[in-house]
Design a protein around this motif. Sequence first.
Motif, PDB file in Angstrom:
ATOM      1  N   VAL A   1       0.995  -1.127  -0.073  1.00  0.00           N
ATOM      2  CA  VAL A   1       0.019  -0.017   0.148  1.00  0.00           C
ATOM      3  C   VAL A   1       0.906   1.346   0.200  1.00  0.00           C
ATOM      4  CG1 VAL A   1      -0.491  -0.208   2.480  1.00  0.00           C
ATOM      5  CG2 VAL A   1      -1.788   1.436   1.229  1.00  0.00           C
ATOM      6  N   SER A   2       0.459   2.120  -1.020  1.00  0.00           N
ATOM      7  CA  SER A   2       1.447   3.443  -0.915  1.00  0.00           C
ATOM      8  C   SER A   2       0.295   4.564  -0.838  1.00  0.00           C
ATOM      9  CB  SER A   2       2.119   3.598  -2.175  1.00  0.00           C
ATOM     10  OG  SER A   2       1.291   3.662  -3.443  1.00  0.00           O
ATOM     11  N   PHE A   3       0.630   5.139   0.137  1.00  0.00           N
ATOM     12  CA  PHE A   3       0.007   6.695   0.576  1.00  0.00           C
ATOM     13  C   PHE A   3      -1.603   6.370   0.803  1.00  0.00           C
ATOM     14  CE2 PHE A   3       3.509   7.509  -2.334  1.00  0.00           C
ATOM     15  CZ  PHE A   3       4.448   7.980  -1.317  1.00  0.00           C
ATOM     16  N   GLY A   4      -2.021   5.083   1.436  1.00  0.00           N
ATOM     17  CA  GLY A   4      -3.218   4.915   1.818  1.00  0.00           C
ATOM     18  C   GLY A   4      -3.610   4.674   2.973  1.00  0.00           C
ATOM     19  N   VAL A   5      -2.823   4.214   3.944  1.00  0.00           N
ATOM     20  CA  VAL A   5      -3.131   3.908   5.312  1.00  0.00           C
ATOM     21  C   VAL A   5      -3.676   5.218   6.235  1.00  0.00           C
ATOM     22  CG1 VAL A   5      -1.961   1.523   5.425  1.00  0.00           C
ATOM     23  CG2 VAL A   5      -0.972   3.779   6.059  1.00  0.00           C
ATOM     24  N   ARG A   6      -3.046   6.390   5.862  1.00  0.00           N
ATOM     25  CA  ARG A   6      -3.296   7.749   6.335  1.00  0.00           C
ATOM     26  C   ARG A   6      -4.671   8.001   6.156  1.00  0.00           C
ATOM     27  NH1 ARG A   6      -3.021  11.763   3.334  1.00  0.00           N
ATOM     28  NH2 ARG A   6      -1.821  10.803   1.936  1.00  0.00           N
ATOM     29  N   ASN A   7      -5.502   7.399   5.128  1.00  0.00           N
ATOM     30  CA  ASN A   7      -6.799   7.722   4.665  1.00  0.00           C
ATOM     31  C   ASN A   7      -7.784   6.620   5.373  1.00  0.00           C
ATOM     32  OD1 ASN A   7      -5.968  10.063   3.100  1.00  0.00           O
ATOM     33  ND2 ASN A   7      -5.528   8.294   1.547  1.00  0.00           N
ATOM     34  N   PHE A   8      -7.357   5.806   6.141  1.00  0.00           N
ATOM     35  CA  PHE A   8      -8.143   4.653   6.688  1.00  0.00           C
ATOM     36  C   PHE A   8      -9.134   5.368   7.913  1.00  0.00           C
ATOM     37  CE2 PHE A   8      -5.505   0.532   6.108  1.00  0.00           C
ATOM     38  CZ  PHE A   8      -5.634   0.689   4.730  1.00  0.00           C
ATOM     39  N   GLN A   9     -10.272   5.041   7.917  1.00  0.00           N
ATOM     40  CA  GLN A   9     -11.086   5.694   8.974  1.00  0.00           C
ATOM     41  C   GLN A   9     -10.524   4.850  10.407  1.00  0.00           C
ATOM     42  OE1 GLN A   9     -15.169   6.425   8.263  1.00  0.00           O
ATOM     43  NE2 GLN A   9     -15.815   5.085   9.799  1.00  0.00           N
ATOM     44  N   ASN A  10     -10.439   3.655  10.305  1.00  0.00           N
ATOM     45  CA  ASN A  10      -9.796   2.854  11.628  1.00  0.00           C
ATOM     46  C   ASN A  10      -8.476   2.397  11.106  1.00  0.00           C
ATOM     47  OD1 ASN A  10      -9.035   0.797  13.494  1.00  0.00           O
ATOM     48  ND2 ASN A  10     -11.380   1.202  14.422  1.00  0.00           N
ATOM     49  N   LEU A  11      -7.374   2.859  11.408  1.00  0.00           N
ATOM     50  CA  LEU A  11      -6.021   2.509  11.067  1.00  0.00           C
ATOM     51  C   LEU A  11      -5.868   0.927  11.398  1.00  0.00           C
ATOM     52  CD1 LEU A  11      -3.185   2.660   9.570  1.00  0.00           C
ATOM     53  CD2 LEU A  11      -2.610   3.906  11.751  1.00  0.00           C
ATOM     54  N   LEU A  12      -6.038   0.770  12.887  1.00  0.00           N
ATOM     55  CA  LEU A  12      -5.950  -0.744  13.310  1.00  0.00           C
ATOM     56  C   LEU A  12      -6.692  -1.555  12.585  1.00  0.00           C
ATOM     57  CD1 LEU A  12      -4.305  -2.583  15.320  1.00  0.00           C
ATOM     58  CD2 LEU A  12      -6.194  -2.045  16.947  1.00  0.00           C
ATOM     59  N   ALA A  13      -7.861  -1.638  12.255  1.00  0.00           N
ATOM     60  CA  ALA A  13      -8.881  -2.404  11.525  1.00  0.00           C
ATOM     61  C   ALA A  13      -8.182  -2.477  10.273  1.00  0.00           C
ATOM     62  CB  ALA A  13     -10.444  -1.745  11.401  1.00  0.00           C
ATOM     63  N   GLY A  14      -7.838  -1.724   9.483  1.00  0.00           N
ATOM     64  CA  GLY A  14      -7.443  -1.927   8.243  1.00  0.00           C
ATOM     65  C   GLY A  14      -6.143  -2.753   8.090  1.00  0.00           C
ATOM     66  N   LEU A  15      -5.120  -2.430   9.003  1.00  0.00           N
ATOM     67  CA  LEU A  15      -3.842  -3.074   9.061  1.00  0.00           C
ATOM     68  C   LEU A  15      -4.109  -4.744   9.359  1.00  0.00           C
ATOM     69  CD1 LEU A  15      -1.598  -0.450  10.785  1.00  0.00           C
ATOM     70  CD2 LEU A  15      -1.717  -1.182   8.553  1.00  0.00           C
ATOM     71  N   THR A  16      -5.072  -4.773  10.420  1.00  0.00           N
ATOM     72  CA  THR A  16      -5.431  -6.067  10.734  1.00  0.00           C
ATOM     73  C   THR A  16      -6.092  -6.828   9.808  1.00  0.00           C
ATOM     74  OG1 THR A  16      -5.927  -5.556  13.065  1.00  0.00           O
ATOM     75  CG2 THR A  16      -6.816  -7.498  12.609  1.00  0.00           C
TER      76      THR A  16
ATOM     77  N   PRO B   1       0.261   8.928  12.778  1.00  0.00           N
ATOM     78  CA  PRO B   1       1.175   8.219  13.847  1.00  0.00           C
ATOM     79  C   PRO B   1       2.333   7.678  13.046  1.00  0.00           C
ATOM     80  CG  PRO B   1      -0.707   6.772  13.734  1.00  0.00           C
ATOM     81  CD  PRO B   1      -1.285   7.828  12.698  1.00  0.00           C
ATOM     82  N   ASP B   2       3.253   8.380  12.787  1.00  0.00           N
ATOM     83  CA  ASP B   2       4.438   7.993  11.776  1.00  0.00           C
ATOM     84  C   ASP B   2       5.491   7.260  12.603  1.00  0.00           C
ATOM     85  OD1 ASP B   2       5.536  10.397  12.778  1.00  0.00           O
ATOM     86  OD2 ASP B   2       6.223  11.058  10.922  1.00  0.00           O
ATOM     87  N   GLY B   3       6.308   6.893  12.178  1.00  0.00           N
ATOM     88  CA  GLY B   3       7.927   6.329  12.798  1.00  0.00           C
ATOM     89  C   GLY B   3       7.383   4.984  13.757  1.00  0.00           C
ATOM     90  N   GLU B   4       7.879   5.204  14.719  1.00  0.00           N
ATOM     91  CA  GLU B   4       7.577   4.222  16.001  1.00  0.00           C
ATOM     92  C   GLU B   4       6.366   3.965  16.319  1.00  0.00           C
ATOM     93  OE1 GLU B   4       9.910   2.078  17.032  1.00  0.00           O
ATOM     94  OE2 GLU B   4      11.396   2.807  15.596  1.00  0.00           O
ATOM     95  N   ALA B   5       5.577   5.075  16.466  1.00  0.00           N
ATOM     96  CA  ALA B   5       4.188   5.195  16.766  1.00  0.00           C
ATOM     97  C   ALA B   5       3.241   4.369  15.747  1.00  0.00           C
ATOM     98  CB  ALA B   5       3.591   6.641  16.816  1.00  0.00           C
ATOM     99  N   PHE B   6       3.677   4.348  14.532  1.00  0.00           N
ATOM    100  CA  PHE B   6       2.867   3.549  13.406  1.00  0.00           C
ATOM    101  C   PHE B   6       3.445   2.044  13.769  1.00  0.00           C
ATOM    102  CE2 PHE B   6       2.809   1.019   9.593  1.00  0.00           C
ATOM    103  CZ  PHE B   6       1.557   1.351   9.285  1.00  0.00           C
ATOM    104  N   LEU B   7       4.612   1.733  14.046  1.00  0.00           N
ATOM    105  CA  LEU B   7       4.978   0.424  14.300  1.00  0.00           C
ATOM    106  C   LEU B   7       4.405  -0.224  15.315  1.00  0.00           C
ATOM    107  CD1 LEU B   7       8.927   0.440  13.453  1.00  0.00           C
ATOM    108  CD2 LEU B   7       7.380  -0.145  11.873  1.00  0.00           C
ATOM    109  N   GLU B   8       4.131   0.504  16.362  1.00  0.00           N
ATOM    110  CA  GLU B   8       3.259  -0.160  17.665  1.00  0.00           C
ATOM    111  C   GLU B   8       1.996  -0.620  16.963  1.00  0.00           C
ATOM    112  OE1 GLU B   8       4.282  -0.786  20.655  1.00  0.00           O
ATOM    113  OE2 GLU B   8       6.359  -0.439  19.794  1.00  0.00           O
ATOM    114  N   ILE B   9       1.299   0.088  16.098  1.00  0.00           N
ATOM    115  CA  ILE B   9       0.039  -0.190  15.588  1.00  0.00           C
ATOM    116  C   ILE B   9       0.149  -1.324  14.867  1.00  0.00           C
ATOM    117  CG2 ILE B   9      -2.071   0.774  14.356  1.00  0.00           C
ATOM    118  CD1 ILE B   9      -1.454   3.360  15.310  1.00  0.00           C
TER     119      ILE B   9
END
Length: 240
Positions: free
Chosen positions: A129-144, A206-214
């Motif tokens: 995914v490129s330049f798309g996760v930032r637009n998720f309504q629920n980031l954790l749900a999308g990544l899961t 939440p970029d960098g380490e904050a994103f890695l946590e999610i």
Amino acid sequence: MSVVPYKDKDGSKKEQVTAMFDNISPKYDLLNHVLSGGVDIYWRKRAIKLLCKQQPKVILDIASGTGDFAIEALSLHPQKIIGVDISEGMLAVGREKIKKLGKQDIITLQSGDSESLNFTDNYFDAVIVSFGVRNFQNLLAGLTEMNRVMKSDGTCVVVEFSKPRSFPFKQLYNFYFKYILPLIGKTVSKDSSAYTYLPESVQAFPDGEAFLEIFKKAGFKNTKCIPLTFGICTIYTGQK
């Protein structure tokens, strides 16, 4: 409260993002390359190269848009790439590009919600995914969901804007993002909100380490982040 493109309108973030991309789809590719100085092409190439060793045969491209990342993934010689996006306007542009390349037998673009994917568990060798996760309504749900549909030995590659932190690039970047980019975006796309939303959504992400946590909460392991171009963009990788 999540950042939305049209603050004066009702509707969820998902609904507003869909409308925004439908509005700007005819000019999206032009603006992408102009506003980034073409460096977005390099970012995608760099990200796809991380999958060369794995050589995935079946790839899912999330938030595929006009298909640039899916087209770049052709360099991996996969058997199948499926691109999913919520904007039919963007997908229509992408389908035309793929048709001109004669790659309809490999790349398929279809409408779909990244946070509720219509695929079985453990189906894809890789998810990109490129330049798309930032637009998720629920980031954790999308990544899961991305984790769910990927095979246990698969790799997920995420490319997303991030925030530079070093002087003076941080200051120059913030000035460009806040004043120059929205002006160019408004002039070309005729949508004043879309390119105001871009810097606002990057600041809130939440970029960098904050994103890695999610990323880890979503089930990914061996996670890494690779900052590019003074931290304007970051590649994130994770395995299932």
